[in-house]
Every structure is written in C-alpha cells, then in structure tokens.
Write a protein that holds these residues in place. Structure first.
Motif, PDB file in Angstrom:
ATOM      1  N   ARG A  96       0.838  -1.207   0.000  1.00  0.00           N
ATOM      2  CA  ARG A  96       0.000   0.000   0.000  1.00  0.00           C
ATOM      3  C   ARG A  96       0.869   1.252   0.000  1.00  0.00           C
ATOM      4  NH1 ARG A  96      -3.780  -0.648   4.956  1.00  0.00           N
ATOM      5  NH2 ARG A  96      -4.667   1.286   4.134  1.00  0.00           N
ATOM      6  N   LEU A  98       3.734   1.488  -1.369  1.00  0.00           N
ATOM      7  CA  LEU A  98       4.264   1.639  -2.730  1.00  0.00           C
ATOM      8  C   LEU A  98       3.355   2.515  -3.593  1.00  0.00           C
ATOM      9  CD1 LEU A  98       5.689  -1.879  -3.595  1.00  0.00           C
ATOM     10  CD2 LEU A  98       6.795   0.289  -4.182  1.00  0.00           C
ATOM     11  N   ALA A  99       2.056   2.373  -3.392  1.00  0.00           N
ATOM     12  CA  ALA A  99       1.122   3.186  -4.176  1.00  0.00           C
ATOM     13  C   ALA A  99       1.385   4.674  -3.927  1.00  0.00           C
ATOM     14  CB  ALA A  99      -0.324   2.818  -3.836  1.00  0.00           C
ATOM     15  N   ILE A 102       4.546   5.549  -5.828  1.00  0.00           N
ATOM     16  CA  ILE A 102       4.276   5.550  -7.276  1.00  0.00           C
ATOM     17  C   ILE A 102       3.574   6.847  -7.662  1.00  0.00           C
ATOM     18  CG2 ILE A 102       2.826   4.491  -9.068  1.00  0.00           C
ATOM     19  CD1 ILE A 102       3.486   1.748  -7.798  1.00  0.00           C
ATOM     20  N   LEU A 103       2.553   7.221  -6.885  1.00  0.00           N
ATOM     21  CA  LEU A 103       1.806   8.440  -7.212  1.00  0.00           C
ATOM     22  C   LEU A 103       2.710   9.667  -7.093  1.00  0.00           C
ATOM     23  CD1 LEU A 103      -1.042   9.349  -8.066  1.00  0.00           C
ATOM     24  CD2 LEU A 103      -1.505   9.843  -5.669  1.00  0.00           C
ATOM     25  N   LEU A 121      -1.337  14.199  -2.248  1.00  0.00           N
ATOM     26  CA  LEU A 121      -1.445  13.010  -1.389  1.00  0.00           C
ATOM     27  C   LEU A 121      -2.263  13.322  -0.147  1.00  0.00           C
ATOM     28  CD1 LEU A 121       2.164  11.563  -1.703  1.00  0.00           C
ATOM     29  CD2 LEU A 121       0.047  10.352  -2.277  1.00  0.00           C
ATOM     30  N   ARG A 124      -5.870  13.366  -1.103  1.00  0.00           N
ATOM     31  CA  ARG A 124      -6.391  12.029  -1.397  1.00  0.00           C
ATOM     32  C   ARG A 124      -6.529  11.182  -0.138  1.00  0.00           C
ATOM     33  NH1 ARG A 124      -5.133  11.330  -7.102  1.00  0.00           N
ATOM     34  NH2 ARG A 124      -6.066  13.208  -7.974  1.00  0.00           N
ATOM     35  N   LEU A 125      -5.667  11.465   0.856  1.00  0.00           N
ATOM     36  CA  LEU A 125      -5.723  10.716   2.116  1.00  0.00           C
ATOM     37  C   LEU A 125      -6.698  11.360   3.102  1.00  0.00           C
ATOM     38  CD1 LEU A 125      -1.901   9.967   2.541  1.00  0.00           C
ATOM     39  CD2 LEU A 125      -3.701   8.257   2.167  1.00  0.00           C
TER      40      LEU A 125
END
Lengths: 319, 319
Positions: A96, A98-99, A102-103, A121, A124-125
């Motif tokens: 998780r 890693l996502a 990556i983003l 981020l 989104r979180l």
C-alpha cells in the motif's frame, strides 16, 4: 487573515504523533506542518519521502502504531516477489505504501513540485491541515561515521545505526529555499512547535534551510519544543546513541542545550522533572508533563500542553 | 556448433503456451524464443513488457491459466491502494508482477539493454531456454481506428478493442535492429516456429524488424506456423474481430493468406480440416491436429506436431 496559525516542524514518527494531537485540537486552517525531507531518497526508481509519509499517515490515522512506521494492515507481496527475483529489498516498501511512492513519483516526473505532490497526497488521504516539505529543493543527509560518510538510509536502515555517529551534513541545503508553504507559514505563524522528532537528523535539516532559523528568531510568537528524550533515552529510535556518540548529553537537557536559544519553551517528561531547573537556566520556560504518546488521547493532551505553553509565552492571547 | 536450434517467434499468451510445449520437448539449448516488444510501454514509471512477461511466466509455470495473463496466485494490493489515492489503475499490475517491472526498469535505468534485463529475469525465474526481445530498440504499435490512432494499450486494454481496427503501424521499427540474440538465432536456426499469437499485432512487428523477414526467406530450415484461429474464431483475444474489421477472412485460411509465402508449413485445428486444401493451395504443407492447449500435455503434443512438420519439411533430418 486574523485567524491564528500554529506551525509545527516535524520529522517522522514523533512528529507525526504530535501533529496528530495538534490536528485533534486545532481547526485544520490553524495548523501547518513543515516536514523534514533530508532523508528522502530514490529507491527502486521511486521517490520516497519517509517523514512526509509518516506525518500524512499519522494524520490520516492510517499509520501502523505497533511497527512505528508505514501503514497499518500493510502487506509485503511486492517485496517478497522482488526478493525471489534477487532484487534490492533492504529497504522494505509495503504494497500500500508503494502506491504512495508511485503516485508521488508520477507527479514529480510530470513536473510537479514535492509541495504539490504532497498536497495531492494529503488531499487524497483526507488530511485537512496543510502539510508541506521543508523545501522543494533536493537536500540529502549524509551521516559522518567511523566507517566514513554514509547516505542517511544506508546508515539508518541498512546498517541500523550501528556505525559510530560523528555528525551529519545536509548536502544541498545551502542552495535550498524554504518551500512556498513553509515561507508563508513562517511569515504568519503565531507560534512554532518543534515536535519530538530527532533533533540531529529530522529537525536540524529544517532549521538549516536558509532563512528558517532567522525566521524563528524574528517570529512574533514563541517557539515551543517537546522533548524527544525521556529519562535519558529516546522515546523511539537511535537518538540517545547518536547524541552520546556525538558528545552530547543524551537527555532532555542535552537536547535543550542543542537547540539553545532557538527555543523559548520546553515540554519535558515527568521523568525528567529534575532537569527542569537546568533547562530553565538556559532561559526557557519549562512545562513538566506526561509526554509519551500511545493513544490519541495522549497525543491530544500533549498537544494541549504544548499550546498552553504557547499561550503562556505569547505576548498577547493567541486565542 | 552442430546442435540443432529451433527459433520460436512469440507474442503473449498463445506464444507462451506453445513456447512452454517446445520447452517440454526440446533441450533448453535447442530452443530460442524471440518475443514481440511492440506492445511494451512505460506505465506508472515502469517499463512493462507484456509479451516477454507472458512468455517468461509461461515457461516458468508461473502464469495464471484461468485469467490468461499475469501470475497465478497474484494479489492486487498496490492497485487497490493506488485506486484509493486516485491514481491510474486502468492497466492492472499485480503485486508480484510489479516486482518484475521494478527489476526490469532498474536494469534499464542502470544502462542495461532489454535483452540483458530479459536474460536476468529469465535466469531469476529459472527459465532455461534463451528468451530475447525482438529488438533492443523502442518499437511501439499504434493502432489505426475509427477513433483515430491509439497507443496499443489504450486500444487493447483501456478501450478493450472496441474501436474499429483499421490497421497498425510499428513506430520506430524502421530504425530498429534485431536484438543480438535474435540475429544469432536467425543465423543458426534449423527451423522457425511461428507460435499461435496474434499475427497483426504480435508476430507482424517481429517480422517488420529490418532483416527478420529476409532472414526467414533465406533460412535453410522451414518456417512452420500454428494457427491462432480455430473454427473461425481466435483461440483467445480480439484477433477475429480485428481481421474482419481489416477486411481479412477471420479464419485459419485468412491468417495463412496474411503470412503468405513466408510460411512453409501450417498446423491447423481439426475443426478447420475443410480449409486444409485451400491452405495447401498457397504452397504450404498442412498438418491438421488438435491445437487447443489447455494442459501441459496439450502443449507438449502440439509442440511435437509442429516439430514433426519441421522434420517433414527439412532438407535433411534435423535430429
């Protein structure tokens, strides 16, 4: 424009905990959190910002409280497969997690700044307070050791801090500028809270960004710090060992001496009550409180203690 | 230097299946597999080689037989987390599969060629026959459709081949060279086996690499193909639809006409027995066999059929 603003300076885990406490007691628009990026690095082609992620995950209540880093309920399937393929696995990136990398890397590759990637981020979180990197420029901690200079993650993760710590440089910091968010927050802040993160490798890099230490000195509000050392030991991590190896007294007093007159008020632990007068002799106001943060209540209470100290030290009531 | 060599040309799933059959009946040093790379692409910052991976996973018995692509027992935790973060998830990369792409991308970033990265992955996966990309140069399929030109994965995965297929170009192919491994195998091969992959987008790109089609023509050994069309339908995937939209008869005969005199012998399915004489009329020897590969036994048997056809067409016994 008259709403108050508390600016927190944060490293990873300890910073994330107190940031979570502050976010529980302050409206989101009254809290900004500037995070160390000197232990950022590119791993497996991905831009990893360990401290930013620790703070974001803590604020989103997604962090793993037991392991102390990373996400709760994390899985490790990519790492396991990479290990089977003979890939590099000394730095464990969860599936998780890693996502997130990556983003972030996608955003940076598309020309966005680390500040913009961090804001995305956070959004989104579902993290409401502003979280920003200390700088958008590359700054990298290089640890001086008895085995020579080591990249921070080599020292910290791969070698698990075993080499003798002789000091640290923040490569690139002389050319760095505070991120736009940090610059704005420094201008506006009614108080600055230094969270209980590692002073040597988490808070010092923030203070080393040109202009930040001066802004603290010029700030109209007080600078309040929470001690990361309790009873002669780091609450978490290798700080005690690092301070001792660096010739600093591994205690709340040693940390207070290290920050010197950059801090106006200290919250130290009840276990360190005996150090209170020595810290006050440095010219600081001292609150003696419970500083171990296990539960959200602990974090909230400690945040309130820090804010009470801010109030006491503020020239006029901040609320 | 006198050991025989079979060179297989392969796309993804069908190519992987027959390659697995060939690897079951040939010693590893008598089999080389050149794989299409025109549907490679960079996704999430990672170099993805779908056909190479399908072939490697099939040869390592790691492929998922039910889904038809990717790894058996795969998990999707990174994708799920990326979806929560609002990231790009139309192209599904499994957790274990991601490790492959991470390792490949690391190797390419370190200056290694795709051939070298493929050889490393093959070795780490325990794949014994030589597997090589058709070229180390970038070649990209662009599909001409009624909605305009589309990147291959946009057409194939994102739009699930819904746009009308009008043709395909292999951008960059005119500047590409066969990979060193393919060049060597073409020089040495006693026979070439065209696996039952999509002719239009999997095999044609290999044949379009300058020098490959000529090498096939000049080859001292026969070129044998296994039909990807059975009973007027593709064994898997959109080949039938693509052929019909392109004005080609969607059948084993249509495929045979498409390859023309580049193929000396065909293995077609029992269901297509009636097409045998029309294909023979093109100047090809035809074997009519069971060509559906469900089990390893099916793959082994079809590989043996293809090799029997090779023997029959070879100027001298190859064994």
């Amino acid at each position: 424009m008259s709403r108050r603003l508390i600016l927190a300076l944060a490293g990873g885990v300890g910073g994330g905990k107190l940031a979570r406490g502050l976010s529980a007691v302050l409206p989101p628009d009254q809290l900004a959190i500037a995070v160390n990026t000197a232990d950022d690095f590119v791993h497996l082609g991905l831009h990893v910002s360990p401290d930013i992620d620790s703070v974001l995950y803590a604020l989103a209540d997604l962090n793993d409280p037991e392991r102390g880093w990373g996400l709760a309920g994390e899985t490790w399937n990519v790492m396991t497969a990479l290990e089977r393929l003979g890939g590099e696995t000394w730095f464990k990136l969860g599936d998780r997690d890693l996502a997130t990398h990556i983003l972030r890397t996608r955003e940076l590759d598309a020309g966005r700044s680390l500040s913009e990637a961090t804001a995305l981020l956070a959004q989104r979180l579902g993290v409401a307070p502003e979280v920003m990197p200390m700088t958008d420029n590359p700054v990298r901690s290089v640890v001086q050791t008895d085995q020579g200079p080591l990249d921070f993650q080599d020292y910290f993760v791969r070698l698990q801090c075993r080499p003798v710590f002789q000091g640290v440089t923040f490569d690139g910091v002389q050319h760095a500028k505070p991120s736009e968010g940090l610059r704005r927050a420094l201008d506006r802040a009614d108080a600055i809270v230094i969270t209980p993160s590692n002073p040597l490798v988490s808070i010092d890099p923030i203070l080393a960004v040109p202009g930040v230490a001066q802004a603290l000195r010029r700030s109209r509000g007080p600078v309040v710090a929470v001690s990361p050392m309790v009873g002669g030991q780091a609450v978490k991590g290798p700080l005690g060992k690092m301070m001792a190896e660096r010739g600093l007294e591994p205690s709340a007093l040693g940390v207070a001496r290290h920050y010197g007159n950059r801090v106006d008020g200290w919250v130290i632990d009840n276990l360190d009550r005996a150090l209170g007068s020595a810290i006050e002799a440095l010219g600081c106001r001292v609150f003696v409180r419970d500083t171990i943060m296990r539960t959200l209540d602990d974090k909230r209470r400690l945040a309130q203690d820090a804010l009470a100290l801010v109030s006491e030290l503020s020239p006029a009531p901040v609320s």
